[in-house]
Design a protein around this motif. Sequence first.
Motif, PDB file in Angstrom:
ATOM      1  N   TYR A  32       0.822  -1.200   0.000  1.00  0.00           N
ATOM      2  CA  TYR A  32       0.000   0.000   0.000  1.00  0.00           C
ATOM      3  C   TYR A  32       0.863   1.261   0.000  1.00  0.00           C
ATOM      4  CZ  TYR A  32      -3.901  -2.969   1.442  1.00  0.00           C
ATOM      5  OH  TYR A  32      -4.873  -3.933   1.499  1.00  0.00           O
ATOM      6  N   TRP A  33       0.432   2.267  -0.742  1.00  0.00           N
ATOM      7  CA  TRP A  33       0.873   3.607  -0.446  1.00  0.00           C
ATOM      8  C   TRP A  33       0.306   3.939   0.939  1.00  0.00           C
ATOM      9  CZ3 TRP A  33       2.645   7.696  -4.022  1.00  0.00           C
ATOM     10  CH2 TRP A  33       3.071   7.182  -5.259  1.00  0.00           C
ATOM     11  N   TYR A  35      -0.319   7.084   4.007  1.00  0.00           N
ATOM     12  CA  TYR A  35      -0.576   8.516   4.099  1.00  0.00           C
ATOM     13  C   TYR A  35      -0.665   8.953   5.561  1.00  0.00           C
ATOM     14  CZ  TYR A  35      -2.131   7.492  -0.636  1.00  0.00           C
ATOM     15  OH  TYR A  35      -2.185   7.064  -1.946  1.00  0.00           O
ATOM     16  N   GLN A  50       2.497  11.610   1.912  1.00  0.00           N
ATOM     17  CA  GLN A  50       2.306  10.257   1.418  1.00  0.00           C
ATOM     18  C   GLN A  50       3.643   9.660   1.042  1.00  0.00           C
ATOM     19  OE1 GLN A  50      -0.326  11.358  -1.831  1.00  0.00           O
ATOM     20  NE2 GLN A  50       1.237  10.802  -3.338  1.00  0.00           N
ATOM     21  N   ASN A  52       5.285   6.083  -1.179  1.00  0.00           N
ATOM     22  CA  ASN A  52       4.936   4.959  -2.034  1.00  0.00           C
ATOM     23  C   ASN A  52       5.287   3.643  -1.370  1.00  0.00           C
ATOM     24  OD1 ASN A  52       7.724   4.992  -2.319  1.00  0.00           O
ATOM     25  ND2 ASN A  52       7.685   4.699  -4.546  1.00  0.00           N
ATOM     26  N   ARG A  53       4.962   2.557  -2.059  1.00  0.00           N
ATOM     27  CA  ARG A  53       5.090   1.231  -1.438  1.00  0.00           C
ATOM     28  C   ARG A  53       6.512   0.932  -1.006  1.00  0.00           C
ATOM     29  NH1 ARG A  53       1.927   0.641  -5.972  1.00  0.00           N
ATOM     30  NH2 ARG A  53      -0.263   0.095  -5.617  1.00  0.00           N
ATOM     31  N   THR A  58       8.156  10.336  -1.954  1.00  0.00           N
ATOM     32  CA  THR A  58       7.343  10.988  -0.932  1.00  0.00           C
ATOM     33  C   THR A  58       6.786  12.311  -1.463  1.00  0.00           C
ATOM     34  OG1 THR A  58       9.277  12.113  -0.016  1.00  0.00           O
ATOM     35  CG2 THR A  58       8.702   9.986   0.951  1.00  0.00           C
ATOM     36  N   THR A  98      -4.597   4.449   4.670  1.00  0.00           N
ATOM     37  CA  THR A  98      -4.242   3.730   3.450  1.00  0.00           C
ATOM     38  C   THR A  98      -4.829   4.402   2.214  1.00  0.00           C
ATOM     39  OG1 THR A  98      -6.132   2.237   3.729  1.00  0.00           O
ATOM     40  CG2 THR A  98      -4.016   1.521   4.647  1.00  0.00           C
TER      41      THR A  98
END
Length: 115
Positions: A32-33, A35, A50, A52-53, A58, A98
């Motif tokens: 998941y990304w 947040y 946020q 990323n996986r 960012t 998420t």
Amino acid sequence: EVQLVESGGGLVQPGGSLRLSCAASGLTSRNYWMYWVRQAPGKGLEWVSQINRGGTSTSYAPFVKGRFTISRDNAKNMLYLQMNSLQIEDTAVYYCATDPGGGRRGQGTQVTVSS
């Protein structure tokens, strides 16, 4: 069952720092990304940052850019937010989520910036 549990909030003076943590369970966070969103008193949820996986990309809202740093440890299913140079306007409940709208988020951790 997905659980997101935030911690690390507290009372801090303007200019101070805090590090928030979010423990994820019931999901493989690396898929998941992730947040951070926040809700100030009397206001709606707003997106803060946020990641990323893989943790290689960012993004930040303009009002925290240069002061906050998001990071993650996928091996531990953990998400972090290092907050420096805190301002009174940063007072809010901070949630990890998420999705960028905070639809699936934890119970939050209170951050209060006050002299």
